[in-house]
Design a protein around this motif. Structure first.
Motif, PDB file in Angstrom:
ATOM      1  N   SER A  71      -0.364  45.819  37.279  1.00  0.00           N
ATOM      2  CA  SER A  71      -1.527  46.534  37.597  1.00  0.00           C
ATOM      3  C   SER A  71      -1.131  47.348  39.121  1.00  0.00           C
ATOM      4  O   SER A  71      -1.236  48.651  39.204  1.00  0.00           O
ATOM      5  N   ASN A  72      -0.748  46.519  40.049  1.00  0.00           N
ATOM      6  CA  ASN A  72      -0.597  47.154  41.301  1.00  0.00           C
ATOM      7  C   ASN A  72       0.567  48.244  41.243  1.00  0.00           C
ATOM      8  O   ASN A  72       0.768  49.053  41.996  1.00  0.00           O
ATOM      9  N   LYS A  73       1.490  48.043  40.197  1.00  0.00           N
ATOM     10  CA  LYS A  73       2.722  48.920  40.166  1.00  0.00           C
ATOM     11  C   LYS A  73       2.271  50.076  39.356  1.00  0.00           C
ATOM     12  O   LYS A  73       3.211  51.067  39.071  1.00  0.00           O
ATOM     13  N   TYR A  93      -7.608  46.911  45.015  1.00  0.00           N
ATOM     14  CA  TYR A  93      -6.747  47.749  43.810  1.00  0.00           C
ATOM     15  C   TYR A  93      -7.035  47.017  42.666  1.00  0.00           C
ATOM     16  O   TYR A  93      -6.814  48.028  41.793  1.00  0.00           O
ATOM     17  N   THR A  94      -6.973  45.853  42.903  1.00  0.00           N
ATOM     18  CA  THR A  94      -6.913  45.302  41.330  1.00  0.00           C
ATOM     19  C   THR A  94      -8.157  44.031  41.351  1.00  0.00           C
ATOM     20  O   THR A  94      -8.122  43.312  42.445  1.00  0.00           O
ATOM     21  N   VAL A  95      -9.178  44.012  40.552  1.00  0.00           N
ATOM     22  CA  VAL A  95     -10.017  43.149  40.582  1.00  0.00           C
ATOM     23  C   VAL A  95      -9.997  42.427  39.087  1.00  0.00           C
ATOM     24  O   VAL A  95      -9.828  42.889  38.030  1.00  0.00           O
ATOM     25  N   SER A  96      -9.819  41.055  39.529  1.00  0.00           N
ATOM     26  CA  SER A  96     -10.065  40.100  38.187  1.00  0.00           C
ATOM     27  C   SER A  96     -10.796  39.409  38.161  1.00  0.00           C
ATOM     28  O   SER A  96     -11.372  38.450  38.938  1.00  0.00           O
ATOM     29  N   ASN A  97     -11.564  39.366  36.931  1.00  0.00           N
ATOM     30  CA  ASN A  97     -13.007  38.515  36.680  1.00  0.00           C
ATOM     31  C   ASN A  97     -12.544  37.087  36.100  1.00  0.00           C
ATOM     32  O   ASN A  97     -12.047  37.121  35.045  1.00  0.00           O
ATOM     33  N   HIS A  98     -13.222  36.056  36.718  1.00  0.00           N
ATOM     34  CA  HIS A  98     -13.003  34.640  36.160  1.00  0.00           C
ATOM     35  C   HIS A  98     -14.269  33.917  36.385  1.00  0.00           C
ATOM     36  O   HIS A  98     -14.401  32.627  36.394  1.00  0.00           O
ATOM     37  N   MET A  99     -15.388  34.824  36.201  1.00  0.00           N
ATOM     38  CA  MET A  99     -16.675  34.246  36.399  1.00  0.00           C
ATOM     39  C   MET A  99     -17.227  33.618  35.016  1.00  0.00           C
ATOM     40  O   MET A  99     -16.997  34.297  34.024  1.00  0.00           O
ATOM     41  N   LEU A 157     -20.604  49.146  40.050  1.00  0.00           N
ATOM     42  CA  LEU A 157     -19.929  48.275  40.630  1.00  0.00           C
ATOM     43  C   LEU A 157     -18.422  48.872  39.986  1.00  0.00           C
ATOM     44  O   LEU A 157     -17.676  49.312  40.985  1.00  0.00           O
ATOM     45  N   LEU A 158     -18.313  49.364  38.808  1.00  0.00           N
ATOM     46  CA  LEU A 158     -17.128  49.773  38.189  1.00  0.00           C
ATOM     47  C   LEU A 158     -16.932  51.106  38.894  1.00  0.00           C
ATOM     48  O   LEU A 158     -15.556  51.487  39.162  1.00  0.00           O
ATOM     49  N   ALA A 159     -17.744  51.816  39.172  1.00  0.00           N
ATOM     50  CA  ALA A 159     -17.716  53.268  39.431  1.00  0.00           C
ATOM     51  C   ALA A 159     -17.211  53.332  41.072  1.00  0.00           C
ATOM     52  O   ALA A 159     -16.586  54.263  41.383  1.00  0.00           O
ATOM     53  N   SER A 160     -17.640  52.301  41.495  1.00  0.00           N
ATOM     54  CA  SER A 160     -16.990  52.099  43.314  1.00  0.00           C
ATOM     55  C   SER A 160     -15.600  51.672  43.350  1.00  0.00           C
ATOM     56  O   SER A 160     -15.287  51.914  44.466  1.00  0.00           O
ATOM     57  N   MET A 161     -15.084  51.468  42.458  1.00  0.00           N
ATOM     58  CA  MET A 161     -13.403  51.236  42.388  1.00  0.00           C
ATOM     59  C   MET A 161     -12.724  52.318  42.820  1.00  0.00           C
ATOM     60  O   MET A 161     -12.863  53.436  42.710  1.00  0.00           O
ATOM     61  N   ARG A 162     -11.481  51.960  43.686  1.00  0.00           N
ATOM     62  CA  ARG A 162     -10.800  52.809  44.136  1.00  0.00           C
ATOM     63  C   ARG A 162      -9.801  53.756  43.005  1.00  0.00           C
ATOM     64  O   ARG A 162      -9.792  53.236  42.133  1.00  0.00           O
ATOM     65  N   GLU A 163      -9.475  54.870  43.632  1.00  0.00           N
ATOM     66  CA  GLU A 163      -8.665  55.771  42.816  1.00  0.00           C
ATOM     67  C   GLU A 163      -7.307  54.995  42.271  1.00  0.00           C
ATOM     68  O   GLU A 163      -6.659  54.416  42.898  1.00  0.00           O
ATOM     69  N   GLY A 164      -7.257  54.976  40.901  1.00  0.00           N
ATOM     70  CA  GLY A 164      -5.967  54.416  40.258  1.00  0.00           C
ATOM     71  C   GLY A 164      -6.323  52.971  40.243  1.00  0.00           C
ATOM     72  O   GLY A 164      -5.363  52.231  39.748  1.00  0.00           O
ATOM     73  N   ALA A 165      -7.485  52.156  40.499  1.00  0.00           N
ATOM     74  CA  ALA A 165      -7.592  50.827  40.397  1.00  0.00           C
ATOM     75  C   ALA A 165      -7.623  50.348  39.349  1.00  0.00           C
ATOM     76  O   ALA A 165      -7.809  51.119  38.005  1.00  0.00           O
ATOM     77  N   PRO A 183     -10.617  58.467  34.215  1.00  0.00           N
ATOM     78  CA  PRO A 183      -9.147  58.248  33.607  1.00  0.00           C
ATOM     79  C   PRO A 183      -8.049  57.642  34.339  1.00  0.00           C
ATOM     80  O   PRO A 183      -7.096  56.933  34.003  1.00  0.00           O
ATOM     81  N   ASP A 184      -8.588  57.772  35.888  1.00  0.00           N
ATOM     82  CA  ASP A 184      -7.486  57.259  36.791  1.00  0.00           C
ATOM     83  C   ASP A 184      -7.406  55.584  36.602  1.00  0.00           C
ATOM     84  O   ASP A 184      -6.509  54.658  37.284  1.00  0.00           O
ATOM     85  N   LEU A 185      -8.701  55.052  36.093  1.00  0.00           N
ATOM     86  CA  LEU A 185      -8.872  53.486  36.180  1.00  0.00           C
ATOM     87  C   LEU A 185      -8.246  52.913  34.937  1.00  0.00           C
ATOM     88  O   LEU A 185      -8.206  53.629  34.051  1.00  0.00           O
ATOM     89  N   THR A 186      -8.034  51.519  35.209  1.00  0.00           N
ATOM     90  CA  THR A 186      -7.462  50.993  34.212  1.00  0.00           C
ATOM     91  C   THR A 186      -8.377  49.637  33.858  1.00  0.00           C
ATOM     92  O   THR A 186      -8.419  49.161  34.767  1.00  0.00           O
ATOM     93  N   ALA A 187      -8.668  49.261  32.691  1.00  0.00           N
ATOM     94  CA  ALA A 187      -9.235  47.979  32.163  1.00  0.00           C
ATOM     95  C   ALA A 187      -8.379  47.151  31.223  1.00  0.00           C
ATOM     96  O   ALA A 187      -7.817  47.737  30.209  1.00  0.00           O
ATOM     97  N   LEU A 188      -8.265  45.817  31.748  1.00  0.00           N
ATOM     98  CA  LEU A 188      -7.226  45.060  30.900  1.00  0.00           C
ATOM     99  C   LEU A 188      -8.444  43.908  30.296  1.00  0.00           C
ATOM    100  O   LEU A 188      -8.715  42.932  31.251  1.00  0.00           O
ATOM    101  N   LEU A 189      -8.740  44.087  29.271  1.00  0.00           N
ATOM    102  CA  LEU A 189      -9.787  43.143  28.676  1.00  0.00           C
ATOM    103  C   LEU A 189      -9.336  42.140  27.620  1.00  0.00           C
ATOM    104  O   LEU A 189      -8.957  42.450  26.399  1.00  0.00           O
TER     105      LEU A 189
END
Length: 337
Positions: free
Chosen positions: A126-128, A212-218, A232-240, A264-270
């Motif tokens: 993701s960071n790449k 830049y990447t947020v990973s949920n383990h709750m 919260l999701l809308a507050s994420m950085r550009e390209g995060a 569209p700059d954001l990515t979600a991996l679910l």
């Protein structure tokens, strides 16, 4: 008596295939070597017919498919000391046993390892900007133009881990060799404990705004239901990027969809959703910046053998009178996934 093969054990599970898979590669045979193992598999359907064989059983081995045993069934096993569960969550069956003083042992630590590996790979990619690259690079013209905004890479960037349970802690440990700034959100974690893990404790709002990447383990608890919302999701950085290998119920899914439509700059991996799988008309299937995987982060294939090894090791400790490393208390049960 302890020592030798004197301790009587049994497999109790409603799913023969899962037992064969998890306790394969000679693990079932190993259990027969180190204990007096009742032959075959005990299920809810044949329990009554075979109850006489269980009166001296001191330890149960199981995995996915472990039934919730009634008081009557538990009364048939007056010598039962421990249930060794080669899988993760024990919430469906553990409470009546724990209230009787029966130890319930979960392979959650062994199951956490592949989840952490899966998460680590997604964080680094993701960071790449890898996932954004895949969805944008579709022609000669998009060979270079995909990278807007430019990806940040894996040097000095901030990664946020939500939840410092077994998986979250393993992910933080796996991130240590990489030059990344690790943020952690967990209301049960002290600042000193976070620092000892090489992380900085932050609020949930800070985690989403800074990383830049947020990973949920709750875990899925009443207080975490829908805790990750659109704001919260809308507050994420550009390209995060946002990764979820925790629980789908922790996310306000309709709000996630709206944010990811607008960003569209954001990515979600679910890897998890609620419901699972999503309904047929869910936008999660069609949004180009949302990538679904079918709950594959946990142990699968040969990885499941790690869980039976963990339970065999715990059984040896039980026989030798040593404290069990992965026993679940009633208190821990309340905050587990």
């Amino acid at each position: 008596k302890q020592g030798g093969n004197s301790m009587k054990t049994a497999f109790i599970c409603n799913n023969q295939d899962n037992v064969n898979r998890v306790y394969g590669a000679g693990r079932k045979e190993r259990i027969a070597q180190v204990s007096d193992l009742v032959e075959g598999l005990i299920t809810e359907d044949n329990f009554e017919q075979r109850s006489d064989e269980l009166k001296d059983v001191e330890a149960i081995f199981s995995t996915w498919g472990m039934p919730l045993l009634s008081e009557e069934k538990l009364n048939c096993m007056p010598k039962l000391r421990a249930v060794l569960y080669a899988a993760g969550s024990v919430k469906n069956f553990a409470e009546p046993m724990l209230k009787r003083g029966i130890q319930v042992v979960s392979a959650w630590a062994a199951n956490a390892y592949p989840v952490a590996e899966f998460t680590l790979s997604q964080i680094l990619l993701s960071n790449k900007g890898y996932f954004r690259n895949l969805r944008s690079y579709k022609s000669k013209e998009t060979y270079k133009s995909w990278g807007q905004p430019a990806p940040k890479g894996n040097f000095g960037e901030a990664v946020a881990i939500l939840g410092a349970g077994q998986v979250g802690r393993l992910v933080m440990d796996m991130l240590k060799p990489h030059t990344l700034k690790v943020l952690v959100y967990d209301p049960y974690l002290s600042e000193d404990a976070a620092e000892s893990m090489g992380a900085k404790k932050v609020s949930l709002e800070e985690a989403f705004a800074q990383a830049y990447t947020v990973s949920n383990h709750m875990p899925d608890l009443p207080e975490t239901k829908h805790i990750i919302n659109g704001k919260l999701l809308a507050s994420m950085r550009e390209g995060a990027s946002f990764i979820n290998t925790g629980r789908g119920a922790t996310i306000k899914e309709d709000e996630l969809i709206e944010v990811f439509k607008a960003r569209p700059d954001l990515t979600a991996l679910l890897d998890v959703t609620m419901p699972e799988p999503p309904e047929n008309d869910s936008a999660l299937y069609t949004l180009p910046n949302v990538l679904l995987s079918s709950h594959i982060a946990g142990a699968l294939g040969d990885e499941v053998i790690r869980m039976s090894d963990c339970m065999i090791e715990e059984f040896i400790r039980l026989k030798e009178g040593q404290p069990l490393r992965y026993a679940i208390s009633l208190e821990k049960l309340k905050i587990m996934a």
